[in-house]
Design an enzyme around this catalytic site. Structure first.
Site, PDB file in Angstrom:
ATOM      1  N   GLY A 630       0.828  -1.195   0.000  1.00  0.00           N
ATOM      2  CA  GLY A 630       0.000   0.000   0.000  1.00  0.00           C
ATOM      3  C   GLY A 630       0.855   1.234   0.000  1.00  0.00           C
ATOM      4  N   PHE A 634       3.371   9.006   3.941  1.00  0.00           N
ATOM      5  CA  PHE A 634       4.801   9.292   3.976  1.00  0.00           C
ATOM      6  C   PHE A 634       5.612   8.440   3.011  1.00  0.00           C
ATOM      7  CE2 PHE A 634       3.171  10.547   8.121  1.00  0.00           C
ATOM      8  CZ  PHE A 634       3.713  11.806   8.237  1.00  0.00           C
ATOM      9  N   GLU A 636       5.798   4.228   0.816  1.00  0.00           N
ATOM     10  CA  GLU A 636       5.169   2.923   0.599  1.00  0.00           C
ATOM     11  C   GLU A 636       5.014   2.140   1.904  1.00  0.00           C
ATOM     12  OE1 GLU A 636       8.299   2.864  -1.570  1.00  0.00           O
ATOM     13  OE2 GLU A 636       7.321   3.535  -3.413  1.00  0.00           O
ATOM     14  N   LYS A 655       6.395   0.427   7.229  1.00  0.00           N
ATOM     15  CA  LYS A 655       6.031   1.725   6.660  1.00  0.00           C
ATOM     16  C   LYS A 655       7.319   2.460   6.377  1.00  0.00           C
ATOM     17  CE  LYS A 655       1.694   2.328   9.068  1.00  0.00           C
ATOM     18  NZ  LYS A 655       0.823   3.246   9.769  1.00  0.00           N
ATOM     19  N   ASP A 748      -9.651   9.036  15.634  1.00  0.00           N
ATOM     20  CA  ASP A 748      -9.987   8.608  14.271  1.00  0.00           C
ATOM     21  C   ASP A 748     -10.314   7.117  14.274  1.00  0.00           C
ATOM     22  OD1 ASP A 748     -10.470   8.841  11.598  1.00  0.00           O
ATOM     23  OD2 ASP A 748      -8.370   8.870  10.978  1.00  0.00           O
TER      24      ASP A 748
HETATM   25  N1  ADE Z   1      -1.294  -2.130   6.167  1.00  0.00           N
HETATM   26  C1  ADE Z   1      -0.885  -1.209   7.019  1.00  0.00           C
HETATM   27  N2  ADE Z   1      -0.390  -1.795   8.131  1.00  0.00           N
HETATM   28  C2  ADE Z   1      -0.498  -3.128   7.953  1.00  0.00           C
HETATM   29  C3  ADE Z   1      -0.184  -4.249   8.744  1.00  0.00           C
HETATM   30  N3  ADE Z   1       0.339  -4.081   9.937  1.00  0.00           N
HETATM   31  N4  ADE Z   1      -0.425  -5.452   8.260  1.00  0.00           N
HETATM   32  C4  ADE Z   1      -0.975  -5.574   7.044  1.00  0.00           C
HETATM   33  N5  ADE Z   1      -1.315  -4.569   6.258  1.00  0.00           N
HETATM   34  C5  ADE Z   1      -1.076  -3.345   6.710  1.00  0.00           C
END
Ligand code: ADE
EC number: 2.7.10.1
Length: 986
Positions: A630, A634, A636, A655, A748
């Site tokens: 995803g 900030f 990918e 992240k 949120d």
């Molecule tokens: N998308 C964002 N964080 C995630 C995670 N911890 N596990 C799977 N998909 C995600």
């Protein structure tokens, strides 16, 4: 249709510039527009496809194939390409440009004319020559035109060129043929381009990455290790990931320029003469430090000029230095027992600070050249060598001697210089006093604390002996201190000594002319017998008293310091994190005693401090990135694996913070980690750690296989039992109870911010959003300027930003509704403004279809206007636990009004719709007003009795609309019942 009747389309293409996009990440295997000679493609049968080659204005051939046997039935015309080598391709792309005639525009062809053709391929390891067996070919796709053209277009010379691209793969043989099957269309195939995608050679972070062919599976990445460019070396292994579209993603690690080289425009260039670089790293070449030079290119270090040196421990960045000049202004001061030598520091320290002095003594007789060294005879205080102060005391010298002292200044490079040393010199005569030495010192007796000594009186003295001075010290502590005593007699008892200790004694005479020199040193030992207990006890008493006194003094001093505030820093340091916790209690939250409270990272002056305090740094070599799952605000979000020594490798989500960020973005990015790192609960997403010391900066959290709750539910609409759904809600409530107990307000809470793992465990995620609401696509600006996810937010938080655990409880009610409706959008397509107004007027979301009464009641409880009336998360958890323990409590559905266990709470503010029209408006289903009226539903009562069949019967065809109306009917039924119970008539 004969070839003579065919439309000659080729001329239409003359003069059309075929505009091709040439991407750096495409490797073209075939492009008919760039083939200069004959294409040599085969057609079967002979009267099917027709190859037409015309020349463009640059005299380059345009190869076109056309077929237009639209009048004749049962067409099966094949056009086969030459053999195309696949090279490194695993997946190929076929881009076709063609025109297709609209069958309706050709009279009399209905039934025979087609508007599609078929694309086939056949893999082989070598070319087959003219052999062609259609049965060997695999169909790629039926190709239809987006735009076909008519006779009129032809007349107007309007060309409707279609471009279609198809992917084929995996390709495993050495090459393949393409084939085009026409079954009765009127087509002109203007160009065929075959290519594959690659991540092209690139240089990143001083590493080169070769051309890389992506995987066929478009969601998995190829990890590529980079090779450092010339004159660079690896820091963290440089890596890039090649994505399916030929894009390089997620740069990790880097190389740095080696010594003697600096980075210029992505390569490592040698330092110019006069410059150097001593360490590998991202630093520039520096000018040579003073008194050093480099002649050649690429110097790692600059060499010292003549007479200048660099000591072993001197860093290459330091100037070269030289030995100091000699000390100046050397003076002495002589008294009976001590000769003080003093001098001034040298005028030139050689450019260093590590200046010391050595003293050398020479004793010279009448002939000065017959000097001998005399340091051994004398005592120098503090010492003769390595002096750091410009002074030394000399004792134990003889009375009738000439001493020459040489004082030398030294520094860290003195030993490296071959120049003769320069010294300051002074000659001192001690011939000032008369009497000669006494004879040998004898020990008469010794006890544990005393020694009796005697010596021979000098036989003849010019002057009368006034007395003797006896100097003594404990041998073990020679240089620390000594004592002396005087006596008129040639004997003395020295007391106050330690038992079983060696002492050094010497004696000198004093006459009116002064002192003689000291006798040689004599060493005697006290006895070890402890008969002198009384005095020893006395000593012990003194020590104890001193210790007690000292301690008392310390206590008094400490108290004094406390009172005068000198210890305030200590209390401050001690209290800081406590204060931080206190300032972190949001909205007057008082934490439970014994429960850890949340510390807002913003209360830290330096936010990196919070990152250090609450997160673990992970070495990036322990992380393996596998795929991109995803994109966050900030950078990918990837999935991957995390290795921890001594533990099982685990799946993680990573992240990343994309390059080019500013400090504020880095801080905001890591803020979430500082918050998450404070939590430890099975329903809160677990932080594994962060990578901050290398690029890219990353946050590593546990991997949640089923992704976010809202999309998960949408993908599995209707798949779960009510108990399973309640289990998910219980988990979320438990996580929220933990957060509210910690004093953390989420702000949120929504199904999109809940993650689900493979065991259907739901965990709250997305923290730090007081700032980062920016990141939530649902967050909209309010009139007060805040960015708020309106549909999920309590009215007081929307109107005056009153966020609290009670506003989180409102959001929790919305999450319940999202869960029970399998990810339906709260308030459907109503505008944010309408949502705010309808809530203000008392409207609340109706129960989703199939929702147990008990759960809808809990939702309504969470949506009470008065926030203190909303349930606490602890109440929610125990309520859901009760439902799970007693599943029959979940049986009454809202649509099953007969078995309602109890009416909604007293202060439940249900809307009463006056008319069917109002009701339909409120659920945005106004378009069905006439259906309701036509079917005779003109009272709310009659509507409240409708079943889903009734809704279908009156003409509501869309399933989503049937659902929305039915679930609202259920709520309406509930409301009417409630009103009836309260005695209203509807
Ligand atoms: N998308 C964002 N964080 C995630 C995670 N911890 N596990 C799977 N998909 C995600």
């Amino acid at each position: 249709m004969s070839s003579g009747n065919r439309f000659s389309l080729v001329s239409l293409f003359l003069g059309i510039a075929l505009c091709r996009l040439t991407h750096g990440n495409q490797v073209v295997l075939l492009d008919t527009t760039s083939v200069l000679g004959e294409l040599g493609w085969k057609t079967y049968p002979i009267n099917g496809w027709d190859a037409i080659t015309e020349m463009d204005e640059h005299n380059r051939p345009i190869h076109t194939f056309q077929v237009c046997n639209v009048m004749e039935p049962n067409q099966n015309n094949w056009l086969r390409s030459n053999w195309i080598s696949r090279q490194a391709a695993q997946k190929i792309y076929v881009e076709l440009r063609f025109t297709l005639r609209d069958c309706n525009s050709i009279p009399w062809v209905s039934g025979t004319c087609k508007e599609t053709f078929n694309l086939f391929y056949h893999e082989t390891d070598e070319a087959h020559g003219v052999k062609f067996k259609p049965a060997q070919y695999t169909k790629i796709d039926t190709i239809a035109a987006d735009e076909s053209f008519t006779q009129m277009d032809l007349g107007d010379r309007i060309l409707k060129l279609n471009t279609e691209v198809r992917e084929v793969g995996p390709i495993t043989r050495k090459g393949f043929y393409l084939a085009f099957q026409d079954i009765g269309a009127c087509i002109a195939l203007v160009s065929v381009k075959v290519y594959y995608k690659k991540c092209p050679f690139t240089l990143r972070n001083l590493a080169s990455f070769p051309d890389t062919v992506p995987r066929v599976d478009s969601s998995s990445l190829v990890e590529v290790r980079g090779a450092c460019v010339d004159h660079a070396e690896e820091r963290d292994t440089p890596k890039l990931f090649c994505g399916a579209d030929g894009d390089w993603l997620v740069p990790l690690g880097r190389c740095v320029c080696s010594v003697g080289h600096e980075e210029i425009d992505g390569s490592c260039v040698a330092c110019h003469p006069g410059f150097y670089k001593a360490y590998a790293g991202n630093i520039k070449c520096s000018k040579c430090p003073p008194h050093s030079f480099s002649y050649g290119e690429g110097a790692a270090i600059c060499r010292c000029e003549k007479s200048f040196f660099r000591a072993d421990k001197d860093p290459p960045t330091m100037a070269c230095t030289r030995p100091p000049s000699p000390p100046r202004n050397l003076m002495f001061n002589l008294n009976d027992t001590c000769l003080m030598l003093e001098w001034s520091p040298p005028s030139d320290t050689g450019g260093r600070r590590d200046l010391t002095y050595n003293v050398q003594c020479k004793r010279c007789g009448p002939e000065p050249e017959r000097c001998q060294l005399c340091e051994e005879e004398l005592r120098f205080l503090p010492r003769p060598l390595g002096l750091t102060n410009a002074t030394v005391a000399v004792v134990d010298f003889s009375a009738h001697a000439n001493y020459t002292f040489e004082i030398e200044s030294l520094n860290g490079v003195s030993d490296l210089s071959s120049f003769p040393r320069q010294v300051a010199v002074i000659t001192i005569s001690t011939d000032q006093s008369g009497p000669s030495l006494v004879g040998a010192l004898k020990k008469d007796w010794a006890s544990p604390n005393s020694i009796a000594l005697s010596w021979q009186q000098p036989e003849q003295t010019a002057l009368p002996i006034l007395d003797y001075e006896i100097k003594y010290y404990e041998k073990e502590h020679e240089l620390l201190s000594y004592s002396s005593t005087r006596t008129k007699a040639p004997s003395v008892i020295i007391s106050g000594l330690k038992p079983a200790a060696w002492y050094v004694f010497s004696v000198r005479t004093r006459t009116p002319a002064g002192y003689s020199s000291y006798s040689p040193k004599y060493e005697y030992e006290t006895t070890g017998d402890s008969s002198d207990m009384a005095s020893d006890q006395g000593q012990v008493l003194v020590i104890v008293t001193a210790a007690v006194g000292g301690f008392t003094l310390l206590v008094i001093l400490t108290l004094f310091l406390l009172i005068t505030g000198r210890c305030q820093w200590y209390f401050k340091a001690k209290m800081t994190s406590e204060e931080k916790r206190r300032t972190s209690y949001q909205n007057g939250h008082v934490p439970f005693p014994g429960i850890k409270t949340y510390v807002d990272p913003d209360t830290y002056e330096d936010p990196t401090q919070a990152v250090h305090e609450f997160t673990k740094e992970i070495d990036p070599s322990r992380i393996r990135i596998e795929r991109v799952i995803g994109a966050g605000e900030f950078g990918e979000v990837c999935s991957g694996r995390l290795r921890t020594p001594g533990k099982k490798e685990i799946a993680v989500a990573i992240k990343t913070l994309k390059g080019g960020y500013v400090e504020r973005q880095r801080r905001d990015f890591l803020r979430e980690a500082s918050i998450m790192g404070q939590f430890d609960h099975p329903n809160i997403i677990r932080l594994e750690g962060v990578v901050t010391k290398s690029r890219p900066v990353m946050i590593v959290v546990e991997y949640m296989e089923n992704g976010s709750l809202d999309s998960f539910l949408r993908q599995h609409d209707g798949h779960f039992t009510v108990i399973q759904l309640v289990g998910m809600l219980r988990g979320i409530a438990s996580g929220m109870k933990y957060l509210s107990d910690m004093g953390y307000v989420h702000r949120d809470l929504a199904a999109r911010n809940i993650l689900v793992n493979s065991n259907l465990v739901c965990k709250v995620s997305d923290f730090g959003l007081s700032r980062v609401l920016e990141d939530d696509p649902e967050a909209a600006y309010t009139t007060t300027g805040g960015k708020i996810p309106i549909r999920w937010t309590a009215p007081e938080a929307i109107s005056y930003r009153k966020f609290s655990s009670a506003s989180d409880a409102w959001s929790y009610g919305i999450v319940m509704w999202e869960v029970m409706s399998y990810g339906e959008r709260p308030y459907w397509e109503m505008s944010n403004q309408d949502v705010i107004l309808s809530i203000e007027e008392g409207y609340r979301l109706p129960a989703p279809m199939g929702c147990p009464v008990a759960l809808h009641q809990l939702m309504l409880h969470c949506w009470q206007k008065e926030r203190s009336h909303r349930p606490k998360f602890t109440d929610v958890v125990s309520f859901l636990d009760k439902l799970i323990r007693n599943p029959s409590s979940l049986l009454p559905l809202v649509e099953d009004i007969q078995s309602l266990p109890e009416s909604p709470g007293e202060d439940m503010d249900y809307p009463m719709f006056i008319s069917i029209g109002d009701w339909l408006d409120s659920i945005k289903m106004s378009q069905y007003k006439s259906n309701f009226m036509a079917a005779g539903y003109n009272t709310l009562d009659s509507v409240a009795r409708m079943s889903i069949e009734d809704v279908r019967r009156i003409g509501v065809e869309l399933i989503g609309h049937q659902r929305r109306i039915t679930s609202s009917v259920q709520t309406l039924r509930l409301q009417l019942l409630h009103e009836q119970e309260k005695g209203f008539h509807v």
